[in-house]
Design a protein around this motif. Structure first.
Motif, PDB file in Angstrom:
ATOM      1  N   VAL A  21       0.818  -1.218   0.000  1.00 20.48           N
ATOM      2  CA  VAL A  21       0.000   0.000   0.000  1.00 20.48           C
ATOM      3  C   VAL A  21       0.848   1.263   0.000  1.00 20.48           C
ATOM      4  CG1 VAL A  21      -1.903  -1.163   1.172  1.00 20.48           C
ATOM      5  CG2 VAL A  21      -0.235   0.119   2.535  1.00 20.48           C
ATOM      6  N   THR A  22       2.135   1.141   0.309  1.00 25.07           N
ATOM      7  CA  THR A  22       2.983   2.327   0.454  1.00 25.07           C
ATOM      8  C   THR A  22       3.049   3.184  -0.803  1.00 25.07           C
ATOM      9  OG1 THR A  22       4.297   1.146   2.111  1.00 25.07           O
ATOM     10  CG2 THR A  22       5.269   3.133   1.168  1.00 25.07           C
ATOM     11  N   PRO A  23       3.123   2.609  -2.009  1.00 21.50           N
ATOM     12  CA  PRO A  23       3.162   3.463  -3.201  1.00 21.50           C
ATOM     13  C   PRO A  23       1.905   4.313  -3.390  1.00 21.50           C
ATOM     14  CG  PRO A  23       3.920   1.244  -3.720  1.00 21.50           C
ATOM     15  CD  PRO A  23       3.349   1.186  -2.350  1.00 21.50           C
ATOM     16  N   TYR A  24       0.843   3.981  -2.703  1.00 21.13           N
ATOM     17  CA  TYR A  24      -0.408   4.725  -2.848  1.00 21.13           C
ATOM     18  C   TYR A  24      -0.602   5.748  -1.741  1.00 21.13           C
ATOM     19  CZ  TYR A  24      -1.195   0.872  -6.049  1.00 21.13           C
ATOM     20  OH  TYR A  24      -1.069  -0.047  -7.071  1.00 21.13           O
ATOM     21  N   PHE A  32      -3.897   6.954   2.465  1.00 23.90           N
ATOM     22  CA  PHE A  32      -3.493   5.948   1.489  1.00 23.90           C
ATOM     23  C   PHE A  32      -4.638   5.837   0.491  1.00 23.90           C
ATOM     24  CE2 PHE A  32      -0.774   5.145   5.020  1.00 23.90           C
ATOM     25  CZ  PHE A  32       0.388   4.579   4.505  1.00 23.90           C
ATOM     26  N   ARG A  33      -4.422   6.370  -0.695  1.00 25.65           N
ATOM     27  CA  ARG A  33      -5.494   6.421  -1.698  1.00 25.65           C
ATOM     28  C   ARG A  33      -5.302   5.259  -2.674  1.00 25.65           C
ATOM     29  NH1 ARG A  33      -7.785  12.443  -2.819  1.00 25.65           N
ATOM     30  NH2 ARG A  33      -8.065  12.982  -0.613  1.00 25.65           N
ATOM     31  N   LEU A  34      -5.926   4.158  -2.346  1.00 30.52           N
ATOM     32  CA  LEU A  34      -5.771   2.940  -3.118  1.00 30.52           C
ATOM     33  C   LEU A  34      -6.641   2.971  -4.359  1.00 30.52           C
ATOM     34  CD1 LEU A  34      -5.775   0.392  -0.162  1.00 30.52           C
ATOM     35  CD2 LEU A  34      -3.829   1.464  -1.281  1.00 30.52           C
ATOM     36  N   PRO A  35      -6.279   2.210  -5.384  1.00 32.07           N
ATOM     37  CA  PRO A  35      -7.088   2.183  -6.608  1.00 32.07           C
ATOM     38  C   PRO A  35      -8.381   1.413  -6.386  1.00 32.07           C
ATOM     39  CG  PRO A  35      -5.290   0.602  -6.755  1.00 32.07           C
ATOM     40  CD  PRO A  35      -5.065   1.376  -5.490  1.00 32.07           C
ATOM     41  N   GLY A  47      -9.259   7.857   1.838  1.00 34.21           N
ATOM     42  CA  GLY A  47      -7.827   7.952   2.108  1.00 34.21           C
ATOM     43  C   GLY A  47      -7.516   7.810   3.592  1.00 34.21           C
ATOM     44  N   GLY A  50      -7.695   4.238   4.469  1.00 37.47           N
ATOM     45  CA  GLY A  50      -6.470   3.541   4.108  1.00 37.47           C
ATOM     46  C   GLY A  50      -5.390   3.691   5.165  1.00 37.47           C
ATOM     47  N   ARG A 297      -0.716  -7.475  -7.196  1.00 33.88           N
ATOM     48  CA  ARG A 297      -0.065  -6.241  -6.740  1.00 33.88           C
ATOM     49  C   ARG A 297       0.211  -6.267  -5.241  1.00 33.88           C
ATOM     50  NH1 ARG A 297      -4.840  -2.423  -8.563  1.00 33.88           N
ATOM     51  NH2 ARG A 297      -5.862  -4.169  -7.481  1.00 33.88           N
ATOM     52  N   LEU A 299      -2.340  -6.249  -3.145  1.00 35.87           N
ATOM     53  CA  LEU A 299      -3.444  -5.480  -2.580  1.00 35.87           C
ATOM     54  C   LEU A 299      -4.661  -6.364  -2.323  1.00 35.87           C
ATOM     55  CD1 LEU A 299      -3.319  -2.288  -4.842  1.00 35.87           C
ATOM     56  CD2 LEU A 299      -2.292  -2.606  -2.574  1.00 35.87           C
TER      57      LEU A 299
END
Length: 611
Positions: A21-24, A32-35, A47, A50, A297, A299
Motif C-alpha cells: 500500500v505504500t506506493p499509494y 493511502f489512496r488505493l485504486p 484515504g 487507508g 499487486r 493489494l
C-alpha cells in the motif's frame, strides 16, 4: 490441507500487505489512496480509511514484538499522524461528524495508538500529540448509528480518557448499555435492533467490548465468558480447508473473520486449544491467498476471492478490505506465546449437525463443506422491510455465494422459496418470523401481502429436507432454489425428472430433488453474477399452486462433493410430512396452526418439539 503457519509467516504476509500500500500513500502518509471504486463517503474519507486500517495491522506487527519493530514502519505512521491532524496540510483528515465514516476510522486509530503507545504516541512531539487528541476528541457528543458504531465511540473516548483528552463517561456507559440490550444469549449479539446476525458479532461486538476492558481496566469476566460461549459454535463457521461462511455484509473484510479466534486466545476466553487456533487461522489465510487475495499487486480488492463489486456495500471504498487487519490480531501475541509454540491440534473436521438457537441457524457439514440453514437472520431492524441476499436466503455455505448481480438479485432463485403470483409479481422473504428450532430442525415463515410461506428444514445425512406450507392465491406458481455454485469455467447442469443438479469445477455439486408437489426441475445459468466465479448455476424446482388457499411442497437440497446420494422417501398426509431418515429414525414434521417436529430413533433417540 494442514496449514500450520508459524508466526514468521504471518509477519511476512503482514509486511507484504503494508509494503504494497505504500506506493499509494499521499505525500506525508496521512492518507493511502488505493485504486478502486470510491465509497459514498468520498476520496478524503477513503484515504483516511487507508491510513487507519493499515495502521491497525502495523500496530499488531509492532506491538507484538517491539524489540524487532521496523523503524521505517513507526516513522511512516508517525508522519501520517502529524500531517493528518494538521488542518493546513493538503491531505488532512476530515473532521469527525455525525454518522460519518470518520467515526469508524477514529476507532481503528485509537486501538492502534493504544497498542503502540510506548513506541509511538508517547514519543510524538507534544504539539502532534495535542492535535491527535483534538482530532479524536471531535467524536464526543457526535451521533453514531444505532449498531456496532456506538462501540467506536466507546473505544475512542476510552483512549482519550487514558491520555488526558476530552471524553464523556456517561456517553461511554450509555453506549455500553445499548450493546447490552442487543445481547440475545449463547454468546450472540444482534448488530442493533432486529435480527442482524453476522460476522459483526465477532469482529465488532465481542472485539470492541473486550478491547474497552483492555483499555479501561474494567472487569472483563462477563465479556470473556460470552466470547467463550460464542466461540463454541463460531469455530464451526469455517470449512476444514479454511473457507469462512459466506453470509452477512462486509464480507470483503475476508480474514477479519479470524478476529474472534485470536481474541479468545488474547483474553484467555477460548474453548479452542492454542495450536488449533493457529492451525485454523493458517488455513483461512491460505484459503484466500490461493484464490487471489491479496492480488498480484499485493493489494486486497473489493470482493471475495476475485474483485467483485456487486457483493459489496456502498460504504466500502478501496481501503475497506483492510479491516482484514483484525485477522492478524494474533501478532499481538508475542513469539513465545503458546498460540505460536504449542503443538498444533486437529480441528473438528468431521461431519457436523449443530443447532444455534440465538441466530436461528443450523450448521451442517458433510464432505468438507459447511452449510448454514437460516431461519433467524434477515438483516432488518424493526423499522425497515428489505431483502438482502446476504441475509434473507434459506441457506449459505463456505463454498458458495448468493447471486448478487442484477439478474440474480431480481429473480432471487438461489436458496429462496418464492411464490409467483397470478399477476407475475414474485414474493420475497424479507422479514423472517421464527417458528422454532431444535436438534437438526428449524422453521420460520414469511408474509408478503396475502401470501404466507412457512418452511421447516430438517437435516438428514447430506440432505436438507425442506417442507413448505404455502398459502397463496389460486393460479400462483411456487419455486424453490438450491445453492448457486460458481467457477471460472461454465458449470455442468443435469436435469432428470424432478432432480436438478449443477457442478462447479471438478467436484462441487449442488442438487435439489422434488419430493412432493413439484412439476419440473430446472437450472438457471448466469455470468458475472457471483462472487465465487464468473460462471454460476442454480438448480431449482417449479410447481403450480393447486386450487384452494394452502398446499404443501417438499424438496431435498444438498451441496457437497459426494456425487451420489439418495434422498428420503416421504409420506404426506394433510399438513404432516413423515419419513425414515438415513439413520433409521422416524421423522415427522407438521406446519400450520400447531407446528410440531419429532425424531424417534430405534435405540431410544428422541427429539420432540411443539410450537
Amino acid at each position: 490441507m494442514r496449514a500450520d503457519r508459524p508466526r514468521e509467516h504471518w509477519v511476512n504476509v503482514a509486511d507484504g500487505l503494508l509494503d504494497a500500500v505504500t506506493p499509494y500513500a499521499a505525500p506525508g502518509f496521512a492518507q493511502f489512496r488505493l485504486p478502486g471504486r470510491a465509497s459514498w463517503a468520498g476520496p478524503a474519507s477513503d484515504g483516511l480509511e487507508g491510513f487507519a486500517r493499515t495502521f491497525v495491522l502495523a500496530s499488531f506487527r509492532l506491538a507484538g514484538d517491539p524489540a524487532n519493530a521496523p523503524a521505517a514502519l513507526l516513522e511512516r505512521y508517525a508522519e501520517g499522524l502529524a500531517h493528518g491532524t494538521d488542518p493546513g496540510h493538503e491531505f488532512a483528515w476530515p473532521p469527525i461528524a455525525d454518522g460519518h465514516q470518520t467515526i469508524v476510522e477514529a476507532a481503528s486509530i485509537a486501538i492502534a495508538l493504544h497498542e503502540t503507545r510506548p513506541l509511538l504516541f508517547d514519543r510524538l512531539d507534544p504539539g502532534v500529540q495535542e492535535r491527535v487528541v483534538s482530532w479524536l476528541g471531535g467524536i464526543v457528543g457526535k451521533r453514531a448509528w444505532a449498531c456496532n458504531w456506538v462501540l467506536f465511540k466507546v473505544i475512542v473516548e476510552q483512549f482519550l480518557a487514558g491520555v488526558g483528552g476530552p471524553y464523556d463517561k456517561d456517553e461511554i456507559e450509555r453506549h455500553l448499555a445499548d450493546v447490552e440490550r442487543w445481547y440475545v444469549g449463547d454468546g450472540w449479539y444482534t448488530d442493533g435492533a432486529g435480527q442482524n446476525y453476522d460476522y459483526y458479532c465477532g469482529w465488532a461486538m465481542h472485539l470492541y467490548t473486550l478491547w474497552w476492558t483492555r483499555m479501561s481496566g474494567a472487569d472483563a469476566t462477563v465479556y470473556r465468558e460470552r466470547l467463550r460461549t460464542f466461540l463454541g459454535g463460531y469455530r464451526h463457521l469455517f470449512a476444514p480447508d479454511g473457507a469462512p461462511m459466506h453470509q452477512g455484509r462486509s464480507l470483503t473484510y475476508r480474514m477479519a473473520s479470524l478476529a474472534p479466534l485470536w481474541l479468545g486466545t488474547l483474553f484467555d476466553a477460548s474453548p479452542i486449544e492454542p495450536g488449533t487456533t493457529r492451525l485454523m487461522a493458517g488455513r483461512t489465510l491460505d484459503h484466500f491467498a490461493a484464490r487471489g487475495a491479496p492480488d498480484e499487486r499485493g493489494l486486497l480488492s473489493l470482493g471475495w476471492h476475485r474483485p467483485y463489486l456487486p457483493m459489496t456495500q456502498g460504504y466500502s471504498g478501496p481501503a475497506s478490505p483492510y479491516w482484514a487487519s483484525k485477522g492478524f490480531l494474533g501478532l499481538l501475541l508475542g513469539p513465545d506465546h503458546p498460540v505460536w509454540t504449542a503443538q498444533a491440534g486437529e480441528p473438528d473436521d468431521g461431519d457436523l449437525s449443530l443447532a444455534m438457537p440465538a441466530p436461528g441457524w443450523l450448521l451442517h457439514r458433510t464432505g468438507g463443506v459447511t452449510r448454514l440453514v437460516n431461519h433467524g437472520s434477515d438483516g432488518n431492524d424493526p423499522d425497515t422491510s428489505r431483502d438482502d441476499p446476504h441475509y434473507a436466503k434459506l441457506g449459505y455455505s463456505t463454498h458458495t455465494a448468493p447471486e448478487t448481480g442484477p439478474g440474480g438479485r431480481a429473480e432471487n432463485i438461489d436458496n429462496h422459496i418464492t411464490v409467483i403470483l397470478p399477476d407475475g409479481r414474485p414474493t420475497r422473504r424479507r422479514r423472517i418470523e421464527r417458528v422454532g428450532i431444535a436438534e437438526s430442525f428449524a422453521a420460520s415463515r414469511y408474509v408478503d401481502g396475502e401470501t404466507v410461506v412457512e418452511t421447516a428444514s430438517v437435516l438428514d445425512g447430506p440432505w436438507e429436507v425442506r417442507v413448505h406450507r404455502v398459502t397463496a392465491p389460486t393460479g400462483s406458481v411456487v419455486r424453490d432454489g438450491g445453492h448457486a455454485v460458481a467457477s471460472g469455467e461454465p458449470c455442468a447442469v443435469t436435469l432428470a425428472g424432478l432432480t436438478a443438479s449443477a457442478k462447479a469445477g471438478s467436484d462441487l455439486v449442488s442438487e435439489i430433488v422434488g419430493l412432493h408437489g413439484w412439476r419440473t426441475a430446472q437450472a438457471a445459468l448466469r455470468q458475472d453474477e457471483n462472487a465465487i466465479g464468473a460462471h454460476s448455476a442454480t438448480p431449482y424446482l417449479v410447481g403450480a399452486h393447486p386450487e384452494g388457499r394452502t398446499a404443501v411442497f417438499v424438496s431435498a437440497v444438498r451441496l457437497g462433493r459426494d456425487f451420489s446420494a439418495t434422498p428420503p422417501q416421504i409420506q404426506v398426509q394433510g399438513d404432516q410430512v413423515s419419513w425414515h431418515d438415513s439413520a433409521g429414525s422416524r421423522v415427522e414434521v407438521q406446519l400450520g396452526r400447531e407446528p410440531a417436529y419429532s425424531r424417534l430413533g430405534s435405540v431410544g433417540e428422541r427429539v420432540v418439539w411443539t410450537g
